[in-house]
Design a protein around this motif. Structure first.
Motif, short mmCIF file in Angstrom:
data_model
loop_
_atom_site.label_atom_id
_atom_site.label_comp_id
_atom_site.label_asym_id
_atom_site.label_seq_id
_atom_site.Cartn_x
_atom_site.Cartn_y
_atom_site.Cartn_z
N LYS A 23 6.02 54.34 23.94
CA LYS A 23 5.91 54.16 25.19
C LYS A 23 5.41 52.84 25.48
N GLY A 24 5.95 52.04 26.38
CA GLY A 24 5.48 50.72 26.60
C GLY A 24 4.93 50.65 28.23
N ASN A 25 4.97 49.42 28.66
CA ASN A 25 4.44 49.19 30.03
C ASN A 25 4.78 50.15 30.93
N PHE A 26 6.20 50.05 31.26
CA PHE A 26 6.68 51.01 32.39
C PHE A 26 8.13 51.49 31.68
N GLY A 27 8.38 51.61 30.33
CA GLY A 27 9.49 52.10 29.77
C GLY A 27 9.32 52.75 28.27
N ILE A 45 19.59 50.39 16.50
CA ILE A 45 19.24 49.41 17.61
C ILE A 45 18.06 50.11 18.29
N ALA A 46 17.13 49.30 18.83
CA ALA A 46 16.15 49.89 19.69
C ALA A 46 16.23 49.60 21.36
N VAL A 47 16.49 50.82 22.04
CA VAL A 47 16.95 50.71 23.10
C VAL A 47 15.48 51.16 24.32
N LYS A 48 15.52 50.34 25.09
CA LYS A 48 14.20 50.35 25.99
C LYS A 48 14.67 50.84 27.32
N LYS A 49 14.33 52.00 27.77
CA LYS A 49 14.94 52.70 28.88
C LYS A 49 13.62 52.59 30.18
N LEU A 50 14.17 52.38 31.34
CA LEU A 50 13.14 52.24 32.53
C LEU A 50 12.85 53.48 32.70
N GLN A 51 11.29 53.80 33.08
CA GLN A 51 11.22 54.98 33.80
C GLN A 51 11.99 55.10 35.11
N PRO A 52 12.73 56.43 35.34
CA PRO A 52 13.56 56.32 36.49
C PRO A 52 12.77 55.98 37.99
N ASN A 53 11.53 56.50 38.05
CA ASN A 53 10.99 56.06 39.49
C ASN A 53 10.39 54.74 39.63
N ALA A 145 -2.03 43.16 18.69
CA ALA A 145 -1.35 43.53 17.32
C ALA A 145 -0.29 44.79 17.53
N ARG A 146 -0.66 45.44 18.73
CA ARG A 146 0.33 46.64 19.06
C ARG A 146 1.78 46.23 19.55
#
Ligand code: 4HZ
Length: 295
Positions: A23-27, A45-53, A145-146
Protein backbone atom coordinates in the motif's frame (compact mmCIF):
# COMPACT_ATOMS: atom_id res chain seq x y z
CA UNK A 1 10.77 -7.91 -27.41
CA UNK A 2 11.67 -4.21 -27.41
CA UNK A 3 8.23 -3.11 -28.65
CA UNK A 4 6.83 -4.33 -25.31
CA UNK A 5 9.34 -2.10 -23.46
CA UNK A 6 8.15 1.21 -24.92
CA UNK A 7 4.52 0.12 -24.65
CA UNK A 8 2.62 3.02 -23.14
CA UNK A 9 -1.04 1.94 -23.11
CA UNK A 10 -1.83 -1.39 -21.51
CA UNK A 11 -5.21 -2.99 -22.23
CA UNK A 12 -6.92 -4.12 -19.06
CA UNK A 13 -8.17 -7.33 -20.71
CA UNK A 14 -4.56 -8.58 -21.06
CA UNK A 15 -3.64 -7.74 -17.45
CA UNK A 16 -3.30 -10.86 -15.26
CA UNK A 17 -3.37 -10.10 -11.53
CA UNK A 18 -0.77 -12.13 -9.60
CA UNK A 19 -0.35 -10.76 -6.05
CA UNK A 20 -0.39 -7.58 -3.91
CA UNK A 21 2.94 -5.77 -3.48
CA UNK A 22 1.95 -3.14 -0.94
CA UNK A 23 0.00 0.00 0.00
CA UNK A 24 1.41 3.44 -0.93
CA UNK A 25 0.45 7.02 -0.01
CA UNK A 26 -2.96 6.84 -1.69
CA UNK A 27 -2.78 3.78 -3.90
CA UNK A 28 -1.91 0.12 -3.79
CA UNK A 29 0.61 -1.63 -6.02
CA UNK A 30 0.00 -5.09 -7.46
CA UNK A 31 2.22 -7.57 -9.28
CA UNK A 32 0.64 -8.38 -12.65
CA UNK A 33 1.63 -10.09 -15.86
CA UNK A 34 0.79 -8.30 -19.12
CA UNK A 35 -0.03 -11.28 -21.28
CA UNK A 36 -1.57 -10.29 -24.64
CA UNK A 37 -0.67 -13.68 -26.16
CA UNK A 38 -2.40 -15.42 -23.28
CA UNK A 39 0.40 -17.99 -22.96
CA UNK A 40 2.07 -16.68 -19.76
CA UNK A 41 5.06 -15.36 -21.74
CA UNK A 42 4.15 -11.70 -21.05
CA UNK A 43 6.26 -9.39 -18.87
CA UNK A 44 5.80 -8.97 -15.12
CA UNK A 45 4.83 -5.38 -14.22
CA UNK A 46 3.99 -3.39 -11.08
CA UNK A 47 0.58 -1.74 -11.39
CA UNK A 48 -0.32 1.13 -9.06
CA UNK A 49 -4.07 1.60 -8.71
CA UNK A 50 -5.62 4.75 -7.29
CA UNK A 51 -8.04 4.29 -4.39
CA UNK A 52 -11.43 4.90 -6.09
CA UNK A 53 -12.61 7.68 -3.72
CA UNK A 54 -11.34 11.24 -3.02
CA UNK A 55 -11.37 13.28 -6.27
CA UNK A 56 -8.30 15.28 -5.07
CA UNK A 57 -6.27 12.08 -5.22
CA UNK A 58 -6.99 11.82 -8.94
CA UNK A 59 -5.16 15.11 -9.61
CA UNK A 60 -2.28 14.03 -7.36
CA UNK A 61 -2.20 10.66 -9.13
CA UNK A 62 -2.06 12.39 -12.52
CA UNK A 63 0.86 14.49 -11.21
CA UNK A 64 2.63 11.35 -9.92
CA UNK A 65 2.24 9.74 -13.38
CA UNK A 66 3.54 12.87 -15.14
CA UNK A 67 6.48 13.01 -12.72
CA UNK A 68 7.60 9.40 -13.14
CA UNK A 69 7.01 9.53 -16.92
CA UNK A 70 9.47 12.45 -17.16
CA UNK A 71 12.26 10.65 -15.26
CA UNK A 72 14.93 8.72 -17.17
CA UNK A 73 17.66 7.54 -14.82
CA UNK A 74 19.23 4.14 -14.00
CA UNK A 75 18.63 4.82 -10.31
CA UNK A 76 14.92 5.63 -10.57
CA UNK A 77 12.16 3.05 -11.07
CA UNK A 78 11.04 3.02 -14.72
CA UNK A 79 7.65 4.17 -15.99
CA UNK A 80 6.12 1.66 -18.40
CA UNK A 81 2.74 3.19 -19.23
CA UNK A 82 -0.85 3.51 -18.09
CA UNK A 83 -3.84 1.18 -18.11
CA UNK A 84 -7.32 2.65 -18.50
CA UNK A 85 -10.18 0.62 -17.09
CA UNK A 86 -13.31 2.25 -18.49
CA UNK A 87 -15.49 0.01 -16.37
CA UNK A 88 -14.38 1.78 -13.22
CA UNK A 89 -13.54 5.05 -15.04
CA UNK A 90 -10.13 4.85 -13.40
CA UNK A 91 -6.55 4.53 -14.57
CA UNK A 92 -3.53 2.69 -13.28
CA UNK A 93 0.18 3.51 -13.42
CA UNK A 94 2.30 0.70 -14.92
CA UNK A 95 5.92 0.49 -13.77
CA UNK A 96 8.77 -1.98 -14.15
CA UNK A 97 8.63 -4.76 -11.55
CA UNK A 98 11.73 -5.05 -9.37
CA UNK A 99 11.88 -8.64 -8.12
CA UNK A 100 13.98 -8.02 -5.00
CA UNK A 101 11.38 -5.73 -3.47
CA UNK A 102 11.87 -2.79 -1.13
CA UNK A 103 15.24 -2.12 0.51
CA UNK A 104 13.83 -2.71 4.01
CA UNK A 105 12.63 -6.24 3.20
CA UNK A 106 15.83 -7.01 1.26
CA UNK A 107 18.15 -5.97 4.10
CA UNK A 108 16.10 -7.88 6.69
CA UNK A 109 16.36 -11.03 4.54
CA UNK A 110 19.99 -10.62 3.38
CA UNK A 111 21.50 -9.05 6.49
CA UNK A 112 24.59 -11.26 6.69
CA UNK A 113 25.11 -11.17 2.89
CA UNK A 114 25.53 -7.39 2.64
CA UNK A 115 28.64 -5.55 3.89
CA UNK A 116 29.66 -1.88 4.22
CA UNK A 117 30.99 -1.77 0.65
CA UNK A 118 27.62 -2.88 -0.69
CA UNK A 119 25.88 -0.29 1.50
CA UNK A 120 28.19 2.39 0.08
CA UNK A 121 27.37 1.23 -3.45
CA UNK A 122 23.64 1.52 -2.68
CA UNK A 123 24.19 4.92 -1.03
CA UNK A 124 26.08 6.22 -4.09
CA UNK A 125 23.31 5.02 -6.43
CA UNK A 126 20.60 6.72 -4.33
CA UNK A 127 22.76 9.86 -4.26
CA UNK A 128 23.11 9.81 -8.07
CA UNK A 129 19.35 9.34 -8.44
CA UNK A 130 18.80 12.35 -6.16
CA UNK A 131 21.33 14.44 -8.10
CA UNK A 132 19.35 13.65 -11.24
CA UNK A 133 16.05 14.55 -9.50
CA UNK A 134 17.58 17.85 -8.38
CA UNK A 135 18.72 18.58 -11.96
CA UNK A 136 15.02 18.28 -12.93
CA UNK A 137 14.03 20.64 -10.05
CA UNK A 138 12.10 17.89 -8.30
CA UNK A 139 12.04 17.43 -4.51
CA UNK A 140 11.10 13.86 -3.57
CA UNK A 141 9.72 14.67 -0.05
CA UNK A 142 9.31 11.01 0.93
CA UNK A 143 12.85 9.64 0.90
CA UNK A 144 13.09 6.58 3.16
CA UNK A 145 14.43 3.03 2.83
CA UNK A 146 10.83 1.83 2.41
CA UNK A 147 10.73 3.85 -0.84
CA UNK A 148 13.91 2.43 -2.31
CA UNK A 149 13.58 -0.67 -4.50
CA UNK A 150 16.21 -3.36 -5.07
CA UNK A 151 16.66 -4.34 -8.74
CA UNK A 152 19.52 -6.79 -8.11
CA UNK A 153 22.23 -7.55 -5.54
CA UNK A 154 24.13 -4.56 -6.95
CA UNK A 155 21.43 -2.07 -7.99
CA UNK A 156 18.84 -0.04 -6.09
CA UNK A 157 16.35 2.53 -7.44
CA UNK A 158 14.36 5.40 -5.96
CA UNK A 159 10.58 4.91 -6.23
CA UNK A 160 7.23 6.27 -4.99
CA UNK A 161 6.89 9.81 -6.40
CA UNK A 162 3.48 10.36 -4.78
CA UNK A 163 4.71 13.35 -2.73
CA UNK A 164 7.24 14.69 -5.26
CA UNK A 165 6.92 18.40 -6.13
CA UNK A 166 8.59 20.68 -8.66
CA UNK A 167 10.43 23.68 -7.14
CA UNK A 168 9.06 26.88 -8.77
CA UNK A 169 11.64 28.58 -11.00
CA UNK A 170 11.76 31.73 -8.83
CA UNK A 171 12.17 30.02 -5.44
CA UNK A 172 14.55 27.70 -3.62
CA UNK A 173 11.83 25.76 -1.85
CA UNK A 174 8.29 24.40 -2.15
CA UNK A 175 5.77 25.18 0.61
CA UNK A 176 3.14 22.48 1.15
CA UNK A 177 -0.35 23.58 2.15
CA UNK A 178 -1.79 20.23 3.21
CA UNK A 179 0.92 18.24 5.11
CA UNK A 180 -1.32 15.18 5.41
CA UNK A 181 0.10 12.25 7.40
CA UNK A 182 3.78 13.16 7.20
CA UNK A 183 6.79 10.90 7.77
CA UNK A 184 8.13 13.48 10.29
CA UNK A 185 11.03 11.27 11.47
CA UNK A 186 12.56 11.62 7.98
CA UNK A 187 11.75 15.38 7.77
CA UNK A 188 14.14 18.31 8.08
CA UNK A 189 13.22 20.79 10.87
CA UNK A 190 11.98 23.47 8.41
CA UNK A 191 9.72 20.89 6.79
CA UNK A 192 8.13 20.15 10.18
CA UNK A 193 7.83 23.75 11.41
CA UNK A 194 7.19 25.62 8.12
CA UNK A 195 6.17 22.88 5.64
CA UNK A 196 9.14 24.04 3.53
CA UNK A 197 10.68 21.48 1.19
CA UNK A 198 13.84 21.93 -0.86
CA UNK A 199 16.78 19.95 -2.23
CA UNK A 200 18.35 20.58 1.17
CA UNK A 201 15.41 18.95 2.95
CA UNK A 202 15.88 15.94 0.65
CA UNK A 203 19.55 15.97 1.79
CA UNK A 204 18.38 15.72 5.41
CA UNK A 205 16.16 12.73 4.50
CA UNK A 206 19.06 11.16 2.57
CA UNK A 207 21.03 11.31 5.85
CA UNK A 208 18.23 9.35 7.54
CA UNK A 209 18.31 6.82 4.65
CA UNK A 210 22.08 6.46 5.22
CA UNK A 211 21.28 5.72 8.89
CA UNK A 212 18.74 3.08 7.83
CA UNK A 213 21.26 1.56 5.39
CA UNK A 214 24.04 1.27 7.96
CA UNK A 215 21.56 0.00 10.55
CA UNK A 216 20.63 -2.70 8.00
CA UNK A 217 17.03 -1.53 8.53
CA UNK A 218 17.04 -3.29 11.92
CA UNK A 219 13.50 -2.56 13.12
CA UNK A 220 14.60 -2.06 16.75
CA UNK A 221 16.84 0.84 15.73
CA UNK A 222 14.70 2.46 13.04
CA UNK A 223 14.55 6.27 13.13
CA UNK A 224 10.99 6.47 14.53
CA UNK A 225 11.80 4.15 17.44
CA UNK A 226 15.09 5.93 18.27
CA UNK A 227 13.45 9.38 18.19
CA UNK A 228 10.44 8.21 20.25
CA UNK A 229 12.77 6.75 22.89
CA UNK A 230 14.48 10.15 23.18
CA UNK A 231 11.22 12.16 23.05
CA UNK A 232 9.33 9.75 25.27
CA UNK A 233 11.69 10.63 28.13
CA UNK A 234 10.55 14.27 28.26
CA UNK A 235 6.96 14.12 26.99
CA UNK A 236 5.07 17.22 28.25
CA UNK A 237 1.85 17.04 26.18
CA UNK A 238 3.40 19.06 23.30
CA UNK A 239 2.79 17.45 19.91
CA UNK A 240 5.36 14.84 18.91
CA UNK A 241 6.60 17.02 16.03
CA UNK A 242 7.25 19.95 18.38
CA UNK A 243 9.16 17.65 20.74
CA UNK A 244 11.11 16.34 17.76
CA UNK A 245 12.07 19.87 16.65
CA UNK A 246 13.04 20.70 20.28
CA UNK A 247 15.53 17.84 20.61
CA UNK A 248 16.90 18.65 17.12
CA UNK A 249 17.34 22.28 18.24
CA UNK A 250 19.19 20.92 21.31
CA UNK A 251 21.49 19.20 18.79
CA UNK A 252 20.39 15.67 19.62
CA UNK A 253 20.80 13.48 16.51
CA UNK A 254 20.23 9.82 15.70
CA UNK A 255 23.14 7.86 17.26
CA UNK A 256 25.75 6.17 15.05
CA UNK A 257 24.50 2.70 14.03
CA UNK A 258 26.56 -0.16 15.53
CA UNK A 259 29.79 -0.80 13.52
CA UNK A 260 29.10 2.24 11.32
CA UNK A 261 32.41 3.67 9.99
CA UNK A 262 33.05 7.10 11.63
CA UNK A 263 33.44 8.79 8.19
CA UNK A 264 29.95 7.59 7.18
CA UNK A 265 28.41 8.78 10.46
CA UNK A 266 29.98 12.21 9.93
CA UNK A 267 28.31 12.29 6.48
CA UNK A 268 24.94 11.62 8.17
CA UNK A 269 25.48 14.37 10.77
CA UNK A 270 26.49 16.79 7.97
CA UNK A 271 23.14 16.05 6.27
CA UNK A 272 21.47 16.87 9.59
CA UNK A 273 22.72 20.46 9.82
CA UNK A 274 19.90 22.33 11.58
CA UNK A 275 19.81 25.11 9.00
CA UNK A 276 19.46 24.05 5.37
CA UNK A 277 22.49 25.97 4.04
CA UNK A 278 24.82 24.06 6.43
CA UNK A 279 23.96 20.78 4.68
CA UNK A 280 26.16 19.41 1.87
CA UNK A 281 25.00 19.09 -1.75
CA UNK A 282 24.29 15.70 -3.32
CA UNK A 283 27.37 16.10 -5.53
CA UNK A 284 29.62 16.66 -2.47
CA UNK A 285 28.02 13.67 -0.75
CA UNK A 286 28.46 11.61 -3.93
CA UNK A 287 32.18 12.43 -4.07
CA UNK A 288 32.66 11.57 -0.37
CA UNK A 289 30.85 8.24 -0.85
CA UNK A 290 32.94 7.43 -3.96
CA UNK A 291 36.12 8.19 -1.98
CA UNK A 292 34.99 5.86 0.82
CA UNK A 293 34.29 3.11 -1.71
CA UNK A 294 37.88 3.40 -3.09
CA UNK A 295 39.42 2.92 0.36
C1 4HZ B 1 3.13 0.50 -2.50
C2 4HZ B 1 4.33 -0.30 -2.95
N1 4HZ B 1 4.77 -1.13 -1.85
C3 4HZ B 1 5.66 -2.17 -2.09
N2 4HZ B 1 6.20 -2.40 -3.32
C4 4HZ B 1 7.04 -3.47 -3.48
C5 4HZ B 1 7.63 -3.76 -4.78
C6 4HZ B 1 8.36 -4.89 -5.07
N3 4HZ B 1 8.77 -4.83 -6.36
C7 4HZ B 1 8.32 -3.68 -6.91
N4 4HZ B 1 8.50 -3.23 -8.17
C8 4HZ B 1 7.97 -2.04 -8.49
C9 4HZ B 1 7.24 -1.30 -7.57
CL1 4HZ B 1 6.58 0.23 -8.06
C10 4HZ B 1 7.03 -1.74 -6.28
C11 4HZ B 1 7.58 -2.97 -5.94
N5 4HZ B 1 7.40 -4.29 -2.45
C12 4HZ B 1 6.87 -4.06 -1.23
C13 4HZ B 1 6.00 -3.00 -1.02
F1 4HZ B 1 5.47 -2.78 0.19
C14 4HZ B 1 5.42 0.68 -3.37
O1 4HZ B 1 5.37 1.22 -4.46
N6 4HZ B 1 6.33 0.97 -2.44
C15 4HZ B 1 7.31 1.99 -2.67
C16 4HZ B 1 8.52 1.37 -3.34
F2 4HZ B 1 8.22 1.00 -4.59
F3 4HZ B 1 9.52 2.26 -3.36
F4 4HZ B 1 8.90 0.28 -2.62
Amino acid sequence: PSHQQDQSVYEERHLRYISPLGKGNFGSVELCRYDPLGDNTGELIAVKKLQPNKQSNLEDFQKEINTIRSLHCDYIVKYRGVCYSMGRLSMSLVMEYLPYGSLIGYLEKNRQLVNNRRMLLFASQICKGLEYLQSMRYVHRDLAARNILVASDTLVKIADFGLTKIIPFDKEYYRVTHPGESPIFWYAPESITESKFSHKSDVWSFGVVLHELFSYCEHNCNPKRLYMQEIGNDMQGLSISMHLVDILKDNWRLPAPPLCPPRIYSMMTACWGYSAEERPTFSTLGDQIETSIQD
